[in-house]
Scaffold this motif. Structure first.
Motif, PDB file in Angstrom:
ATOM      1  N   ILE A  18      51.286  67.117  53.376  1.00 37.84           N
ATOM      2  CA  ILE A  18      50.761  67.050  54.621  1.00 37.84           C
ATOM      3  C   ILE A  18      50.744  68.077  55.168  1.00 37.84           C
ATOM      4  CG2 ILE A  18      50.666  65.198  56.263  1.00 37.84           C
ATOM      5  CD1 ILE A  18      50.204  64.035  53.611  1.00 37.84           C
ATOM      6  N   ALA A  19      49.589  68.555  55.704  1.00 38.68           N
ATOM      7  CA  ALA A  19      49.725  69.837  56.849  1.00 38.68           C
ATOM      8  C   ALA A  19      50.274  69.340  58.082  1.00 38.68           C
ATOM      9  CB  ALA A  19      48.272  70.216  56.922  1.00 38.68           C
ATOM     10  N   PRO A  20      50.776  70.292  58.799  1.00 39.85           N
ATOM     11  CA  PRO A  20      51.292  70.102  60.095  1.00 39.85           C
ATOM     12  C   PRO A  20      50.175  69.381  61.022  1.00 39.85           C
ATOM     13  CG  PRO A  20      51.978  72.214  59.246  1.00 39.85           C
ATOM     14  CD  PRO A  20      51.035  71.902  58.409  1.00 39.85           C
ATOM     15  N   GLU A  21      49.017  69.827  60.940  1.00 42.01           N
ATOM     16  CA  GLU A  21      48.013  69.320  61.882  1.00 42.01           C
ATOM     17  C   GLU A  21      47.884  67.720  61.441  1.00 42.01           C
ATOM     18  OE1 GLU A  21      47.295  73.600  61.459  1.00 42.01           O
ATOM     19  OE2 GLU A  21      47.503  71.812  60.010  1.00 42.01           O
ATOM     20  N   GLU A  22      48.070  67.477  60.353  1.00 40.24           N
ATOM     21  CA  GLU A  22      48.011  65.954  59.704  1.00 40.24           C
ATOM     22  C   GLU A  22      49.216  65.130  60.436  1.00 40.24           C
ATOM     23  OE1 GLU A  22      45.149  64.267  58.382  1.00 40.24           O
ATOM     24  OE2 GLU A  22      44.156  66.140  58.879  1.00 40.24           O
ATOM     25  N   ILE A  23      50.316  65.856  60.094  1.00 43.81           N
ATOM     26  CA  ILE A  23      51.575  65.138  60.687  1.00 43.81           C
ATOM     27  C   ILE A  23      51.506  64.919  61.953  1.00 43.81           C
ATOM     28  CG2 ILE A  23      53.926  65.562  61.063  1.00 43.81           C
ATOM     29  CD1 ILE A  23      54.018  67.359  58.652  1.00 43.81           C
ATOM     30  N   SER A  24      50.968  65.608  62.960  1.00 39.00           N
ATOM     31  CA  SER A  24      50.737  65.257  64.322  1.00 39.00           C
ATOM     32  C   SER A  24      49.750  64.020  64.557  1.00 39.00           C
ATOM     33  CB  SER A  24      50.275  66.439  65.074  1.00 39.00           C
ATOM     34  OG  SER A  24      49.033  66.841  64.869  1.00 39.00           O
ATOM     35  N   ARG A  25      48.944  63.994  63.671  1.00 37.83           N
ATOM     36  CA  ARG A  25      48.085  62.608  63.668  1.00 37.83           C
ATOM     37  C   ARG A  25      48.585  61.669  63.497  1.00 37.83           C
ATOM     38  NH1 ARG A  25      43.556  65.850  60.884  1.00 37.83           N
ATOM     39  NH2 ARG A  25      42.520  66.789  62.676  1.00 37.83           N
ATOM     40  N   GLY A  26      49.631  61.610  62.487  1.00 37.55           N
ATOM     41  CA  GLY A  26      50.492  60.375  62.025  1.00 37.55           C
ATOM     42  C   GLY A  26      51.771  60.076  62.903  1.00 37.55           C
ATOM     43  N   LEU A  27      52.107  61.046  63.525  1.00 37.27           N
ATOM     44  CA  LEU A  27      53.154  60.877  64.606  1.00 37.27           C
ATOM     45  C   LEU A  27      52.658  61.608  65.897  1.00 37.27           C
ATOM     46  CD1 LEU A  27      55.959  62.357  62.448  1.00 37.27           C
ATOM     47  CD2 LEU A  27      55.742  60.223  62.852  1.00 37.27           C
ATOM     48  N   PRO A  28      51.622  60.805  66.527  1.00 44.44           N
ATOM     49  CA  PRO A  28      51.033  61.439  67.972  1.00 44.44           C
ATOM     50  C   PRO A  28      51.920  61.566  68.786  1.00 44.44           C
ATOM     51  CG  PRO A  28      50.428  59.015  67.381  1.00 44.44           C
ATOM     52  CD  PRO A  28      51.216  59.568  66.227  1.00 44.44           C
ATOM     53  N   HIS A  29      53.224  61.122  68.964  1.00 42.39           N
ATOM     54  CA  HIS A  29      54.155  61.438  70.173  1.00 42.39           C
ATOM     55  C   HIS A  29      54.473  62.768  70.161  1.00 42.39           C
ATOM     56  CE1 HIS A  29      56.731  60.178  66.770  1.00 42.39           C
ATOM     57  NE2 HIS A  29      57.678  60.942  67.322  1.00 42.39           N
ATOM     58  N   LEU A  30      54.537  63.625  68.853  1.00 38.02           N
ATOM     59  CA  LEU A  30      54.632  64.952  68.753  1.00 38.02           C
ATOM     60  C   LEU A  30      53.674  65.957  68.895  1.00 38.02           C
ATOM     61  CD1 LEU A  30      57.026  64.770  65.558  1.00 38.02           C
ATOM     62  CD2 LEU A  30      57.773  64.471  67.826  1.00 38.02           C
ATOM     63  N   THR A  31      53.967  67.013  69.442  1.00 39.67           N
ATOM     64  CA  THR A  31      53.008  68.097  69.647  1.00 39.67           C
ATOM     65  C   THR A  31      52.801  68.988  68.316  1.00 39.67           C
ATOM     66  OG1 THR A  31      54.319  69.685  70.430  1.00 39.67           O
ATOM     67  CG2 THR A  31      53.282  68.200  72.081  1.00 39.67           C
ATOM     68  N   LEU A  32      51.850  69.676  68.193  1.00 38.59           N
ATOM     69  CA  LEU A  32      52.016  70.605  66.947  1.00 38.59           C
ATOM     70  C   LEU A  32      52.835  71.617  67.168  1.00 38.59           C
ATOM     71  CD1 LEU A  32      50.486  71.165  64.213  1.00 38.59           C
ATOM     72  CD2 LEU A  32      48.685  72.404  65.725  1.00 38.59           C
ATOM     73  N   ALA A  33      53.357  71.959  68.509  1.00 40.37           N
ATOM     74  CA  ALA A  33      54.280  73.071  68.409  1.00 40.37           C
ATOM     75  C   ALA A  33      55.588  72.457  68.257  1.00 40.37           C
ATOM     76  CB  ALA A  33      54.489  73.285  70.024  1.00 40.37           C
ATOM     77  N   GLN A  34      55.944  71.053  68.458  1.00 41.32           N
ATOM     78  CA  GLN A  34      57.198  70.521  68.146  1.00 41.32           C
ATOM     79  C   GLN A  34      57.246  70.461  66.651  1.00 41.32           C
ATOM     80  OE1 GLN A  34      56.477  67.131  70.398  1.00 41.32           O
ATOM     81  NE2 GLN A  34      58.288  67.346  71.415  1.00 41.32           N
ATOM     82  N   ILE A  35      56.184  70.276  65.986  1.00 44.66           N
ATOM     83  CA  ILE A  35      56.303  70.202  64.318  1.00 44.66           C
ATOM     84  C   ILE A  35      56.511  71.573  63.823  1.00 44.66           C
ATOM     85  CG2 ILE A  35      54.747  69.813  62.309  1.00 44.66           C
ATOM     86  CD1 ILE A  35      53.404  67.422  64.299  1.00 44.66           C
ATOM     87  N   PHE A  36      55.865  72.674  64.197  1.00 42.96           N
ATOM     88  CA  PHE A  36      56.085  73.814  63.867  1.00 42.96           C
ATOM     89  C   PHE A  36      57.293  74.296  64.032  1.00 42.96           C
ATOM     90  CE2 PHE A  36      51.104  74.388  63.264  1.00 42.96           C
ATOM     91  CZ  PHE A  36      51.555  74.809  61.958  1.00 42.96           C
ATOM     92  N   ASP A  37      57.957  74.009  65.085  1.00 39.91           N
ATOM     93  CA  ASP A  37      59.314  74.122  65.449  1.00 39.91           C
ATOM     94  C   ASP A  37      60.333  73.675  64.593  1.00 39.91           C
ATOM     95  OD1 ASP A  37      61.164  75.911  66.859  1.00 39.91           O
ATOM     96  OD2 ASP A  37      61.683  74.234  68.290  1.00 39.91           O
ATOM     97  N   ALA A  38      59.893  72.322  64.110  1.00 32.76           N
ATOM     98  CA  ALA A  38      60.816  71.631  63.186  1.00 32.76           C
ATOM     99  C   ALA A  38      60.860  72.401  61.751  1.00 32.76           C
ATOM    100  CB  ALA A  38      60.395  70.202  63.065  1.00 32.76           C
ATOM    101  N   LEU A  39      59.599  72.830  61.442  1.00 30.76           N
ATOM    102  CA  LEU A  39      59.480  73.445  60.333  1.00 30.76           C
ATOM    103  C   LEU A  39      60.213  74.808  60.213  1.00 30.76           C
ATOM    104  CD1 LEU A  39      55.793  72.560  59.189  1.00 30.76           C
ATOM    105  CD2 LEU A  39      58.086  71.632  58.101  1.00 30.76           C
ATOM    106  N   SER A  40      60.131  75.542  61.382  1.00 26.74           N
ATOM    107  CA  SER A  40      60.835  76.654  61.616  1.00 26.74           C
ATOM    108  C   SER A  40      62.404  76.513  61.557  1.00 26.74           C
ATOM    109  CB  SER A  40      60.372  77.343  63.064  1.00 26.74           C
ATOM    110  OG  SER A  40      61.293  78.506  63.145  1.00 26.74           O
TER     111      SER A  40
END
Length: 93
Positions: free
Chosen positions: A41-63
């Motif tokens: 699942i691409a980070p952009e799709e993760i943020s759609r499934g977890l709308p309480h998270l921003t894309l920046a938060q998702i990328f920081d988690a992956l970092s």
């Protein structure tokens, strides 16, 4: 007590998941983001499934995962549901 990390959006809170790294201001563990990403699942799709998270938060988690793979992999393994406990109707979804 909340402990900051070297990552802006990742903290540890002794009251949440026994201080497992989480997204700041949520109860979402870094491992949840990583496991979703590992499923393709691409980070952009993760943020759609977890709308309480921003894309920046998702990328920081992956970092954070990139910097702490052994630790996060241990949390993933510790929280894995054994195959024999998964209902056969959903095992291969």
């Amino acid at each position: 007590m909340v402990q900051t990390t070297e990552h802006l959006y990742i903290v540890r809170d002794e009251r949440i998941l026994s201080s497992e790294p989480i997204i700041k201001g949520t109860r979402t563990p870094v491992r949840a983001i990583v496991e979703t990403w590992r499923m393709g699942i691409a980070p952009e799709e993760i943020s759609r499934g977890l709308p309480h998270l921003t894309l920046a938060q998702i990328f920081d988690a992956l970092s954070y995962y990139s910097d702490h793979q052994e630790e996060i992999n241990a949390y993933i393994e510790r929280n894995r549901i054994p195959d024999d406990l998964i209902d056969p109707l959903v095992r291969d979804l």
